[in-house]
Design a protein around this motif. Structure first.
Motif, short mmCIF file in Angstrom:
data_model
loop_
_atom_site.label_atom_id
_atom_site.label_comp_id
_atom_site.label_asym_id
_atom_site.label_seq_id
_atom_site.Cartn_x
_atom_site.Cartn_y
_atom_site.Cartn_z
N VAL A 1 -19.00 -10.57 -2.19
CA VAL A 1 -17.60 -10.20 -2.39
C VAL A 1 -17.04 -9.58 -1.11
CG1 VAL A 1 -16.01 -8.78 -3.73
CG2 VAL A 1 -18.01 -9.82 -4.84
N THR A 2 -17.81 -8.67 -0.52
CA THR A 2 -17.37 -8.02 0.72
C THR A 2 -17.17 -9.04 1.83
OG1 THR A 2 -18.62 -6.04 0.10
CG2 THR A 2 -17.91 -6.22 2.39
N GLN A 3 -18.12 -9.95 1.96
CA GLN A 3 -18.03 -10.96 3.02
C GLN A 3 -16.86 -11.90 2.80
OE1 GLN A 3 -21.90 -12.78 3.08
NE2 GLN A 3 -22.91 -10.95 3.90
N ALA A 4 -16.57 -12.22 1.53
CA ALA A 4 -15.43 -13.10 1.24
C ALA A 4 -14.12 -12.43 1.60
CB ALA A 4 -15.44 -13.49 -0.23
N LEU A 5 -13.98 -11.14 1.29
CA LEU A 5 -12.74 -10.43 1.59
C LEU A 5 -12.59 -10.15 3.08
CD1 LEU A 5 -12.65 -7.87 -1.39
CD2 LEU A 5 -11.25 -9.93 -1.09
N MET A 6 -13.72 -9.94 3.77
CA MET A 6 -13.67 -9.68 5.21
C MET A 6 -13.53 -10.97 6.01
SD MET A 6 -14.02 -6.35 5.68
CE MET A 6 -14.77 -6.01 7.24
N GLY A 7 -13.88 -12.11 5.40
CA GLY A 7 -13.78 -13.38 6.09
C GLY A 7 -14.88 -13.65 7.07
N SER B 1 0.82 -1.21 0.00
CA SER B 1 0.00 0.00 0.00
C SER B 1 0.85 1.27 0.00
CB SER B 1 -0.93 0.01 1.21
OG SER B 1 -0.18 0.04 2.42
N ASN C 1 1.56 -6.53 8.48
CA ASN C 1 0.17 -6.69 8.04
C ASN C 1 -0.71 -6.69 9.27
OD1 ASN C 1 -2.12 -7.18 6.55
ND2 ASN C 1 -1.76 -9.38 6.36
N ASP D 1 -4.86 -5.86 11.01
CA ASP D 1 -6.29 -5.75 10.74
C ASP D 1 -6.74 -4.32 11.03
OD1 ASP D 1 -8.92 -6.22 10.24
OD2 ASP D 1 -9.24 -7.69 11.83
#
Length: 270
Positions: free
Chosen positions: A212-218, A110, A185, A187
């Motif tokens: 998609v959001t839930q997959a990336l947020m876990g 980043s 890294n 959170d």
């Protein structure tokens, strides 16, 4: 008549005398046998030594912690205690000069243009301390592999009477006793949500994009109000796991009870 003694030939007499007398062993023969036996023993010993060395080489050496391993882990502990958790920034800078190389680089995708050096490292320390004055980092675990030390971390800070706890992982590469590269890294999104600086995106926004959001947020549930880290989370998980086991046992007993009619005493076919 007188008997005339029979004359025995001389060669026959010699054979008879030699047969009656014990044979003498040759000293030269004994010496030859001893020399040959000694040579064979030595040869067998020479052949056995390489085999013994091969077996020793193939067997794994005992694992012992090297002084460098202990020293590097000790440096990481001192780094977080004397630099990151130090409220005196002047003292923190002096400690950073001991543990962080002038060639140090923070590797963060980043931040595509990192500035090398100890001063750039201290800018991150100052920025965190000024933004979150009670910022504290706890080392949950340290793992050493080659020239790198991995730190499993827990963070704690507060802002506007809101407290946040989150986790992170830091990989530090050493040259001798100085840190030359760092991968970090954390959170950060969880910290921002807890501090009220952003909304939880799991159940907000476009419904079609939620998978998609839930997959990336876990996760698919809302962000918890209280976040546990380190040993607190492990203790919580053990309690939840024990509860699952108790419920599972109770469910099994209830299921078994349903297969038996207490009024008639007969088993029920399910």
């Amino acid at each position: 008549r007188h008997r005339v003694p029979r004359r025995v030939p001389q060669h026959a007499r010699a054979r008879k005398m030699s047969a009656s007398q014990p044979k003498k062993t040759s000293n030269a023969g004994v010496i030859v046998v001893a020399v040959v036996s000694s040579a064979l023993t030595a040869a067998v010993g020479l052949l056995a030594k390489p085999f013994a060395r091969t077996q020793t080489a193939d067997s794994p050496p005992p694992v012992t912690a090297s002084p460098k391993t202990k020293s590097r882990k000790s440096i990481v502990r001192k780094l977080y205690r004397e630099v990151w958790n130090n409220f005196d920034l002047s003292s923190a800078e002096k400690s950073a000069e001991k543990y962080v190389s002038e060639d140090h680089v923070l590797i963060d995708p980043s931040n595509p243009n990192p500035v090398p050096g100890t001063e750039a490292y201290m800018e991150s320390v100052r920025g965190n301390r000024e933004a979150l004055p009670d910022y504290v980092i706890t080392i949950d675990d340290l793992i050493e592999e080659g020239s790198k030390v991995v730190a499993q971390l827990s963070f704690k800070a507060s802002l506007n009477e809101r407290e946040a706890r989150w986790t992170g992982t830091c990989v530090m590469e050493f040259e001798e006793k100085e840190i030359v590269r760092t991968w970090i890294n954390t959170d950060a999104m969880s910290a921002l949500i807890q501090l009220g600086l952003m909304t939880d995106l799991v159940n907000d926004g476009n419904v079609k994009l939620r998978p998609v959001t839930q997959a990336l947020m876990g996760r698919s549930e809302a962000h918890p109000e209280t976040v546990l880290t380190g040993k607190d989370w492990l203790q919580y998980f053990e309690e939840v796991h024990e509860s699952w086991e108790r419920n599972s046992t109770a469910d099994s007993e209830n299921a078994a009870a349903l297969k038996h009619d207490s009024n008639t005493g007969l088993d029920v076919v399910v």
